[in-house]
Design a protein around this motif. Structure first.
Motif, PDB file in Angstrom:
ATOM      1  N   ARG A  39       0.839  -1.197   0.000  1.00 51.56           N
ATOM      2  CA  ARG A  39       0.000   0.000   0.000  1.00 51.56           C
ATOM      3  C   ARG A  39       0.882   1.258   0.000  1.00 51.56           C
ATOM      4  NH1 ARG A  39      -1.810  -2.763   4.102  1.00 51.56           N
ATOM      5  NH2 ARG A  39      -1.613  -1.022   5.549  1.00 51.56           N
ATOM      6  N   LEU A  40       1.642   1.395  -1.080  1.00 52.06           N
ATOM      7  CA  LEU A  40       2.552   2.522  -1.264  1.00 52.06           C
ATOM      8  C   LEU A  40       2.307   3.121  -2.640  1.00 52.06           C
ATOM      9  CD1 LEU A  40       5.771   0.744   0.062  1.00 52.06           C
ATOM     10  CD2 LEU A  40       4.366   2.404   1.296  1.00 52.06           C
ATOM     11  N   GLU A  41       2.657   4.381  -2.806  1.00 54.27           N
ATOM     12  CA  GLU A  41       2.454   5.057  -4.086  1.00 54.27           C
ATOM     13  C   GLU A  41       3.547   4.720  -5.085  1.00 54.27           C
ATOM     14  OE1 GLU A  41       1.494   9.300  -4.096  1.00 54.27           O
ATOM     15  OE2 GLU A  41       1.319   9.114  -1.914  1.00 54.27           O
ATOM     16  N   GLU A  42       3.148   4.526  -6.320  1.00 56.07           N
ATOM     17  CA  GLU A  42       4.042   4.459  -7.474  1.00 56.07           C
ATOM     18  C   GLU A  42       5.262   3.569  -7.272  1.00 56.07           C
ATOM     19  OE1 GLU A  42       4.793   8.244  -9.262  1.00 56.07           O
ATOM     20  OE2 GLU A  42       2.830   9.002  -8.653  1.00 56.07           O
ATOM     21  N   VAL A  43       5.029   2.341  -6.836  1.00 58.99           N
ATOM     22  CA  VAL A  43       6.109   1.365  -6.700  1.00 58.99           C
ATOM     23  C   VAL A  43       5.833   0.246  -7.690  1.00 58.99           C
ATOM     24  CG1 VAL A  43       7.253  -0.261  -5.164  1.00 58.99           C
ATOM     25  CG2 VAL A  43       6.442   1.919  -4.264  1.00 58.99           C
ATOM     26  N   SER A  44       6.832  -0.032  -8.533  1.00 58.69           N
ATOM     27  CA  SER A  44       6.656  -1.097  -9.515  1.00 58.69           C
ATOM     28  C   SER A  44       7.664  -2.230  -9.344  1.00 58.69           C
ATOM     29  CB  SER A  44       6.742  -0.535 -10.938  1.00 58.69           C
ATOM     30  OG  SER A  44       7.996   0.075 -11.155  1.00 58.69           O
ATOM     31  N   GLN A  48      12.614  -0.871  -5.285  1.00 56.47           N
ATOM     32  CA  GLN A  48      12.222   0.510  -5.005  1.00 56.47           C
ATOM     33  C   GLN A  48      11.733   0.685  -3.568  1.00 56.47           C
ATOM     34  OE1 GLN A  48       9.393   0.792  -8.269  1.00 56.47           O
ATOM     35  NE2 GLN A  48      10.764   2.197  -9.350  1.00 56.47           N
ATOM     36  N   LEU A  49      11.476  -0.420  -2.884  1.00 56.07           N
ATOM     37  CA  LEU A  49      11.035  -0.356  -1.500  1.00 56.07           C
ATOM     38  C   LEU A  49      12.213  -0.082  -0.580  1.00 56.07           C
ATOM     39  CD1 LEU A  49       8.754  -3.530  -1.361  1.00 56.07           C
ATOM     40  CD2 LEU A  49       8.001  -1.159  -1.576  1.00 56.07           C
ATOM     41  N   LEU A  89       3.512  -2.774  -8.242  1.00 53.61           N
ATOM     42  CA  LEU A  89       4.127  -3.926  -7.595  1.00 53.61           C
ATOM     43  C   LEU A  89       3.056  -4.779  -6.925  1.00 53.61           C
ATOM     44  CD1 LEU A  89       6.589  -5.550  -6.674  1.00 53.61           C
ATOM     45  CD2 LEU A  89       6.768  -3.998  -4.711  1.00 53.61           C
ATOM     46  N   HIS A  90       3.056  -6.051  -7.268  1.00 48.51           N
ATOM     47  CA  HIS A  90       2.140  -7.008  -6.660  1.00 48.51           C
ATOM     48  C   HIS A  90       2.792  -8.386  -6.722  1.00 48.51           C
ATOM     49  CE1 HIS A  90       1.170  -7.081 -10.946  1.00 48.51           C
ATOM     50  NE2 HIS A  90       0.633  -8.287 -10.796  1.00 48.51           N
ATOM     51  N   VAL A  91       2.481  -9.198  -5.727  1.00 50.61           N
ATOM     52  CA  VAL A  91       3.070 -10.524  -5.617  1.00 50.61           C
ATOM     53  C   VAL A  91       1.952 -11.560  -5.675  1.00 50.61           C
ATOM     54  CG1 VAL A  91       4.506 -12.072  -4.229  1.00 50.61           C
ATOM     55  CG2 VAL A  91       4.920  -9.594  -4.160  1.00 50.61           C
ATOM     56  N   HIS A  92       2.038 -12.468  -6.633  1.00 54.24           N
ATOM     57  CA  HIS A  92       1.086 -13.565  -6.751  1.00 54.24           C
ATOM     58  C   HIS A  92       1.521 -14.685  -5.806  1.00 54.24           C
ATOM     59  CE1 HIS A  92      -0.847 -12.089 -10.488  1.00 54.24           C
ATOM     60  NE2 HIS A  92       0.341 -11.553 -10.688  1.00 54.24           N
ATOM     61  N   VAL A  93       0.579 -15.205  -5.041  1.00 54.93           N
ATOM     62  CA  VAL A  93       0.817 -16.355  -4.160  1.00 54.93           C
ATOM     63  C   VAL A  93      -0.282 -17.353  -4.506  1.00 54.93           C
ATOM     64  CG1 VAL A  93       0.966 -17.154  -1.773  1.00 54.93           C
ATOM     65  CG2 VAL A  93       1.822 -14.873  -2.376  1.00 54.93           C
ATOM     66  N   ILE A  94       0.115 -18.407  -5.215  1.00 59.80           N
ATOM     67  CA  ILE A  94      -0.869 -19.334  -5.785  1.00 59.80           C
ATOM     68  C   ILE A  94      -0.605 -20.737  -5.264  1.00 59.80           C
ATOM     69  CG2 ILE A  94      -1.890 -20.232  -7.917  1.00 59.80           C
ATOM     70  CD1 ILE A  94      -0.430 -17.810  -9.331  1.00 59.80           C
ATOM     71  N   GLY A  95      -1.635 -21.325  -4.686  1.00 59.27           N
ATOM     72  CA  GLY A  95      -1.542 -22.716  -4.252  1.00 59.27           C
ATOM     73  C   GLY A  95      -1.875 -23.630  -5.420  1.00 59.27           C
ATOM     74  N   ARG A  96      -0.932 -24.482  -5.776  1.00 60.40           N
ATOM     75  CA  ARG A  96      -1.147 -25.403  -6.893  1.00 60.40           C
ATOM     76  C   ARG A  96      -1.328 -26.822  -6.365  1.00 60.40           C
ATOM     77  NH1 ARG A  96       0.342 -23.766 -11.953  1.00 60.40           N
ATOM     78  NH2 ARG A  96      -1.086 -25.467 -12.461  1.00 60.40           N
TER      79      ARG A  96
END
Length: 140
Positions: A39-44, A48-49, A89-96
């Motif tokens: 939940r930060l502005e303009e981070v891709s 950058q964090l 910026l987003h992180v996928h966490v997928i249970g397969r």
């Protein structure tokens, strides 16, 4: 001010907030597929964090991956930051699972999404309420 990318907003259901990230559920009932968005502005990009936020992001990703594996009986966890379509910026966490609809291929673009019903979303929230700590704030 944090603003969620419109594509993420239209493709997901908001579950709530960790200390750093918004937790989203991809609206595809074929997989337990979650997305964490700082939940930060303009981070891709992760780099950058601030260092402290990088650490917190990884802690939240790791905790979520363990919860998804245990709660949804995943055989393998897929964790990825791609951002080729959505720059935020987003992180996928997928249970397969070995028996899921596209195993062992990637989940992207293999079949049409099967939306969750309101009852299924409610059930997922209830499952997560049993395992998430008090530091998590649910969206209802």
């Amino acid at each position: 001010m944090f603003v969620l990318d419109t594509r993420l907003e239209q493709d997901t259901v908001s579950i709530g907030d960790f200390r750093l990230c918004r937790l989203l559920l991809m609206n595809d009932s074929s997989y337990p597929w979650f997305i964490l968005v700082p939940r930060l502005e303009e981070v891709s990009e992760v780099f950058q964090l601030a260092t402290a936020d990088q650490k917190l992001l990884w802690e939240e990703v790791t905790a979520l991956a363990e919860i998804v594996k245990d709660t949804f009986g995943a055989d393998k966890m897929n964790v990825a930051t791609l951002g080729n379509v959505v720059a935020q910026l987003h992180v996928h966490v997928i249970g397969r699972r070995l028996d899921d609809a596209t195993w062992p291929a990637p989940v992207w673009g293999r079949q049409p999404a099967v939306s969750y019903s309101e009852e299924q979303i409610h059930a997922i929230r209830n499952k997560l309420k049993l395992v998430l700590t008090n530091s998590f704030k649910f969206t209802e």
